[in-house]
Write a protein that holds these residues in place. Structure first.
Motif, PDB file in Angstrom:
ATOM      1  N   PRO A  96      15.879 -41.543  -2.370  1.00 19.96           N
ATOM      2  CA  PRO A  96      15.489 -42.369  -3.512  1.00 19.96           C
ATOM      3  C   PRO A  96      15.373 -43.862  -3.207  1.00 19.96           C
ATOM      4  CG  PRO A  96      17.807 -41.819  -3.672  1.00 19.96           C
ATOM      5  CD  PRO A  96      17.276 -41.092  -2.466  1.00 19.96           C
ATOM      6  N   SER A  97      16.057 -44.336  -2.136  1.00 22.07           N
ATOM      7  CA  SER A  97      16.112 -45.775  -1.910  1.00 22.07           C
ATOM      8  C   SER A  97      16.043 -46.119  -0.428  1.00 22.07           C
ATOM      9  CB  SER A  97      17.414 -46.355  -2.479  1.00 22.07           C
ATOM     10  OG  SER A  97      17.519 -46.099  -3.866  1.00 22.07           O
ATOM     11  N   VAL A 112       5.767 -50.793  -0.037  1.00 23.83           N
ATOM     12  CA  VAL A 112       5.474 -50.254  -1.372  1.00 23.83           C
ATOM     13  C   VAL A 112       4.315 -49.260  -1.305  1.00 23.83           C
ATOM     14  CG1 VAL A 112       4.585 -50.877  -3.658  1.00 23.83           C
ATOM     15  CG2 VAL A 112       6.439 -52.218  -2.611  1.00 23.83           C
ATOM     16  N   GLY A 116       6.295 -46.303  -2.380  1.00 22.65           N
ATOM     17  CA  GLY A 116       6.370 -46.477  -3.821  1.00 22.65           C
ATOM     18  C   GLY A 116       7.347 -47.588  -4.175  1.00 22.65           C
ATOM     19  N   ALA A 117       6.990 -48.404  -5.146  1.00 23.69           N
ATOM     20  CA  ALA A 117       7.804 -49.561  -5.521  1.00 23.69           C
ATOM     21  C   ALA A 117       9.193 -49.167  -5.998  1.00 23.69           C
ATOM     22  CB  ALA A 117       7.095 -50.370  -6.608  1.00 23.69           C
ATOM     23  N   ASN A 118       9.310 -47.998  -6.613  1.00 19.91           N
ATOM     24  CA  ASN A 118      10.595 -47.580  -7.149  1.00 19.91           C
ATOM     25  C   ASN A 118      11.594 -47.161  -6.071  1.00 19.91           C
ATOM     26  OD1 ASN A 118       8.981 -45.307  -6.555  1.00 19.91           O
ATOM     27  ND2 ASN A 118      10.194 -44.028  -7.929  1.00 19.91           N
ATOM     28  N   ARG A 119      11.169 -47.080  -4.813  1.00 18.78           N
ATOM     29  CA  ARG A 119      12.058 -46.662  -3.724  1.00 18.78           C
ATOM     30  C   ARG A 119      12.385 -47.784  -2.756  1.00 18.78           C
ATOM     31  NH1 ARG A 119       9.291 -41.730  -0.993  1.00 18.78           N
ATOM     32  NH2 ARG A 119      11.347 -41.363  -0.139  1.00 18.78           N
ATOM     33  N   LEU A 121      13.781 -51.541  -1.633  1.00 12.53           N
ATOM     34  CA  LEU A 121      14.624 -52.709  -1.850  1.00 12.53           C
ATOM     35  C   LEU A 121      14.502 -53.596  -0.621  1.00 12.53           C
ATOM     36  CD1 LEU A 121      16.941 -50.109  -2.704  1.00 12.53           C
ATOM     37  CD2 LEU A 121      17.406 -52.092  -4.103  1.00 12.53           C
ATOM     38  N   GLU A 152      16.259 -55.864  -5.808  1.00 12.58           N
ATOM     39  CA  GLU A 152      15.104 -55.109  -6.296  1.00 12.58           C
ATOM     40  C   GLU A 152      13.872 -55.991  -6.157  1.00 12.58           C
ATOM     41  OE1 GLU A 152      14.912 -52.043  -7.309  1.00 12.58           O
ATOM     42  OE2 GLU A 152      16.923 -51.452  -7.965  1.00 12.58           O
ATOM     43  N   THR A 158      19.659 -53.627 -11.510  1.00 16.51           N
ATOM     44  CA  THR A 158      19.577 -52.256 -12.004  1.00 16.51           C
ATOM     45  C   THR A 158      20.852 -51.493 -11.648  1.00 16.51           C
ATOM     46  OG1 THR A 158      18.609 -51.455  -9.950  1.00 16.51           O
ATOM     47  CG2 THR A 158      17.064 -52.270 -11.644  1.00 16.51           C
ATOM     48  N   ARG A 160      20.987 -48.855  -9.935  1.00 16.72           N
ATOM     49  CA  ARG A 160      20.819 -48.501  -8.521  1.00 16.72           C
ATOM     50  C   ARG A 160      21.258 -49.660  -7.639  1.00 16.72           C
ATOM     51  NH1 ARG A 160      15.181 -47.725  -5.155  1.00 16.72           N
ATOM     52  NH2 ARG A 160      14.731 -49.784  -6.008  1.00 16.72           N
TER      53      ARG A 160
END
Length: 168
Positions: A96-97, A112, A116-119, A121, A152, A158, A160
């Motif tokens: 996930p990260s 990204v 993907g941007a959500n994964r 840091l 982030e 967040t 996370r």
């Protein structure tokens, strides 16, 4: 937390050892001669400040497989090496990260696009060092701490980010 440190250079080795000492399940990805050194000696650290030497028996792996699960992958390598590693990182859709650790003026756009941007840091290490054979001679902050910057992409705080920051 189950963590893979992707890159067994100075920063990767130092962070793998420190996170391992903090009680996390840590794996260190290494290849070639560095892989062999880690198998034989473990992660060997020596403080420039105190001269204290320590050995850390971090688990060593040679690859990130597409179905390997880690809560966090710390990518600690130079930008050009990290860019070369992106296809292999992108094959794993379970993690996930991904924390890209280093001095990166190029920004996160390539990371990204691949992950993907959500994964993604970004971070900056709070220590440095040099090699003395297979030993990492390091300098950390005052009192030996490593004040690590982690964030982030949008700059927000967040759950996370809080969970990952607590690991450091």
């Amino acid at each position: 937390m189950r963590i893979l440190v992707y890159g067994a250079g100075i920063i990767g080795s130092l962070y793998a050892a420190r996170l391992y000492d903090a009680g996390h399940e840590v794996y260190l990805l290494a290849r070639g001669r560095r892989h062999d050194e880690l198998r034989e000696h473990g992660v060997v650290l020596e403080s420039f400040t105190t001269g204290e030497r320590s050995v850390h028996d971090v688990r060593v792996v040679e690859e990130l497989k597409p179905d390997d699960h880690y809560d966090l992958v710390i990518v600690s390598m130079q930008r050009n090496q990290a860019l070369d590693a992106l296809p292999a990182l992108a094959l794993n859709t379970v993690v996930p990260s991904y924390l890209f650790m280093g001095n990166n003026a190029g920004g996160p756009d390539a990371y990204v696009r691949a992950l993907g941007a959500n994964r993604v840091l970004m971070g900056f290490p709070g220590a440095g060092g040099l090699w003395d054979g297979y030993v990492v001679k390091y300098v950390a902050g005052k009192s030996g701490t490593m004040p690590t910057e982690v964030g982030e992409l949008g700059g927000g705080v967040t759950p996370r980010l809080q969970r990952i920051a607590e690991a450091f």
